[in-house]
Design a protein around this motif. Structure first.
Motif, short mmCIF file in Angstrom:
data_model
loop_
_atom_site.label_atom_id
_atom_site.label_comp_id
_atom_site.label_asym_id
_atom_site.label_seq_id
_atom_site.Cartn_x
_atom_site.Cartn_y
_atom_site.Cartn_z
N GLU A 297 0.81 -1.24 0.08
CA GLU A 297 -0.05 0.14 -0.14
C GLU A 297 0.87 1.35 -0.02
OE1 GLU A 297 -3.77 -1.76 2.45
OE2 GLU A 297 -2.22 -0.99 3.45
N VAL A 298 1.85 1.15 0.91
CA VAL A 298 2.75 2.47 0.84
C VAL A 298 3.51 2.64 -0.77
CG1 VAL A 298 5.05 3.11 1.90
CG2 VAL A 298 3.30 2.09 3.16
N LEU A 299 3.82 1.30 -1.16
CA LEU A 299 4.59 1.78 -2.73
C LEU A 299 3.52 2.07 -3.62
CD1 LEU A 299 6.79 -1.73 -2.33
CD2 LEU A 299 7.52 0.49 -2.12
N GLU A 300 2.60 1.52 -3.48
CA GLU A 300 1.42 1.90 -4.64
C GLU A 300 0.96 3.43 -4.61
OE1 GLU A 300 -1.84 -0.58 -4.13
OE2 GLU A 300 -1.24 -2.32 -4.90
N ALA A 301 0.92 4.11 -3.12
CA ALA A 301 0.80 5.31 -3.18
C ALA A 301 1.84 6.08 -3.85
CB ALA A 301 0.38 5.56 -1.50
N GLN A 302 2.94 5.92 -3.50
CA GLN A 302 4.13 6.75 -4.28
C GLN A 302 4.43 6.39 -5.56
OE1 GLN A 302 7.43 7.17 -0.88
NE2 GLN A 302 6.48 5.14 -0.33
N GLY A 303 3.74 5.40 -6.22
CA GLY A 303 3.74 4.99 -7.82
C GLY A 303 5.20 4.25 -7.57
N LEU A 304 5.73 3.57 -6.69
CA LEU A 304 6.83 2.74 -6.84
C LEU A 304 6.54 1.17 -7.19
CD1 LEU A 304 8.55 4.02 -3.64
CD2 LEU A 304 9.32 4.37 -6.09
N PRO A 305 7.55 0.60 -7.68
CA PRO A 305 7.18 -0.80 -8.26
C PRO A 305 6.91 -1.89 -7.03
CG PRO A 305 9.70 -0.38 -8.25
CD PRO A 305 8.91 1.05 -7.86
N GLU A 306 6.64 -2.94 -7.33
CA GLU A 306 6.16 -3.94 -6.41
C GLU A 306 7.80 -4.14 -5.36
OE1 GLU A 306 3.68 -5.61 -5.46
OE2 GLU A 306 2.28 -4.32 -6.82
N GLU A 307 7.53 -4.86 -4.15
CA GLU A 307 8.57 -4.86 -3.29
C GLU A 307 9.97 -5.84 -3.94
OE1 GLU A 307 7.53 -6.01 0.97
OE2 GLU A 307 5.84 -6.08 0.13
N ASP A 308 9.67 -6.58 -4.83
CA ASP A 308 10.52 -7.60 -5.42
C ASP A 308 11.28 -6.80 -6.44
OD1 ASP A 308 9.62 -9.76 -3.88
OD2 ASP A 308 8.69 -10.59 -5.50
N ALA A 309 10.59 -5.68 -7.15
CA ALA A 309 11.46 -4.88 -8.17
C ALA A 309 12.19 -3.77 -7.31
CB ALA A 309 10.57 -4.51 -8.94
N LEU A 310 12.15 -3.72 -6.12
CA LEU A 310 12.90 -2.27 -5.45
C LEU A 310 14.48 -2.68 -5.51
CD1 LEU A 310 10.64 -1.34 -2.19
CD2 LEU A 310 10.80 -0.30 -4.42
#
Length: 236
Positions: free
Chosen positions: A18-31
């Motif tokens: 949810e935190v990543l989606e709100a910032q427009g960041l990729p899924e955790e595995d792609a961080l």
């Protein structure tokens, strides 16, 4: 009836997704590894500091109309004004993650730790929004226990869907959330800053359905209303 709710800390901790989606960041595995560390540290720090609490009070349709009246917005130019007459139950709420998290964010900014401050701020924003969802779930359970098994609850807040931020003034006058340490400044901004306010609208799933054809819809970046409507309609 007026009620103070003190949540367990874990109830206010959002999922990393949810935190990543709100910032427009990729899924955790792609961080990238550094972002992964920033997120992990922010989630851990937030989980230790958060002090989630809320105040809520059921309100009649006439009393809620009085909360909206000072805004001077005509007709159906507010989403919530179109929705609330269909409600079975209306509940005003203010929920906050507490003072410690915003204080930590400010210290990080002051120290020049901008990436750490930015990520903690994102986690705290998602956590505050999560509290409104927790209250919605809580009200749905309470209504089901009273025999209203078809009730679907969504939160509606000033600052969204045409309900201006200044709408928090009459809402605060009606609810008086100072009891949980939340105040409003002259610009109608809440303190602590990671706080959400609004009304919980309980009714059949179709009560939350509307056509997003308001003038302000053209400026909306997320069109979150579609997801919200889908979430209650699929359970109707």
């Amino acid at each position: 009836m007026r009620e103070i709710v003190r949540f367990a800390k874990a109830a206010a901790v959002p999922e990393a997704r949810e935190v990543l989606e709100a910032q427009g960041l990729p899924e955790e595995d792609a961080l990238a590894p550094r972002l992964r560390r920033l997120l992990d540290d922010a989630m851990a720090g937030y989980g230790g500091l958060v002090e989630p609490r809320a105040v809520l009070e059921e309100i009649s349709p006439d009393s809620f109309a009085a909360v909206l009246a000072p805004l001077g917005i005509p007709g159906d130019d507010l989403v919530v004004r179109r929705i609330y007459p269909r409600a079975e139950v209306l509940v005003l709420f203010v929920a906050t993650v507490g003072e410690a998290v915003p204080a930590r964010i400010k210290r990080l900014f002051d120290e020049g730790a901008l990436a750490e401050a930015w990520m903690l701020d994102a986690v705290a924003s998602a956590g505050a929004d999560l509290l409104a969802d927790r209250l919605s779930e809580r009200l749905e359970r309470a209504l089901a226990e009273r025999g209203s098994h078809d009730a679907r609850v969504l939160p509606y807040s000033p600052g969204y869907c045409g309900w201006p931020t200044r709408g928090q003034r009459p809402l605060f006058d009606a609810l008086r959330p100072e009891e949980i340490g939340v105040t409003l400044n002259d610009s109608c901004l809440m303190s602590p800053i990671k706080t959400v306010s609004g009304v919980l609208v309980a009714g059949p799933g179709t009560a939350h359905k509307f056509r997003p054809d308001f003038p302000f819809c053209d400026d909306c970046r997320t069109h979150e209303c579609g997801r919200r409507m889908a979430s209650v309609l699929k359970r109707a």
